[in-house]
Write a protein that holds these residues in place. Sequence first.
Motif, PDB file in Angstrom:
ATOM      1  N   GLN A 181     -34.007 -16.141 -29.471  1.00 44.56           N
ATOM      2  CA  GLN A 181     -32.837 -16.450 -28.657  1.00 44.56           C
ATOM      3  C   GLN A 181     -32.919 -17.885 -28.172  1.00 44.56           C
ATOM      4  N   ASP A 182     -31.798 -18.425 -27.774  1.00 43.60           N
ATOM      5  CA  ASP A 182     -31.781 -19.734 -27.159  1.00 43.60           C
ATOM      6  C   ASP A 182     -32.337 -19.594 -25.746  1.00 43.60           C
TER       7      ASP A 182
ATOM      8  N   GLU B  25     -29.849 -19.792 -22.867  1.00 38.87           N
ATOM      9  CA  GLU B  25     -28.968 -18.621 -22.725  1.00 38.87           C
ATOM     10  C   GLU B  25     -29.671 -17.512 -21.960  1.00 38.87           C
TER      11      GLU B  25
ATOM     12  N   GLU C  21     -30.233 -18.406 -18.295  1.00 37.07           N
ATOM     13  CA  GLU C  21     -28.993 -18.246 -17.525  1.00 37.07           C
ATOM     14  C   GLU C  21     -28.729 -16.766 -17.227  1.00 37.07           C
TER      15      GLU C  21
END
Length: 122
Positions: free
Chosen positions: A94-95, A98, A101
């Motif tokens: 995953q980023d 992201e 957040e």
Amino acid sequence: MVQTHTIRVHDRATGVSYTLEVQENRYILDTAEHNGVDLPFSCRNGACTTCAVRVLTGYIYQPEAIGLSPELRRQGYALLCVSYARSDLEVETQDEDEVYELQFGRFFGKGKVKAGLPLDED
């Protein structure tokens, strides 16, 4: 005898997929590194979101993943640095921003931090 599981990791950043054989008693990230697979990581103790993945199929055990809320775990997120395979798995990196957040945005998403006034000295 320690059980071994097949782990397929899709690295979103590079577009490359890796297949690993991981023992149940070994962290997935450690096994990947031992096999020459370069995946993102930072703290190695489950406190950040750099090594976050989304579990597409299978089961992961991650009791030390303090960097993920129970809600994100229920949504299928895991931290490879402190995750053990409990079945064959397919995961996708995953980023980090992201996931950060999703994890912390509700606390820090109130706008830019402004410089405060110096504390009064007594």
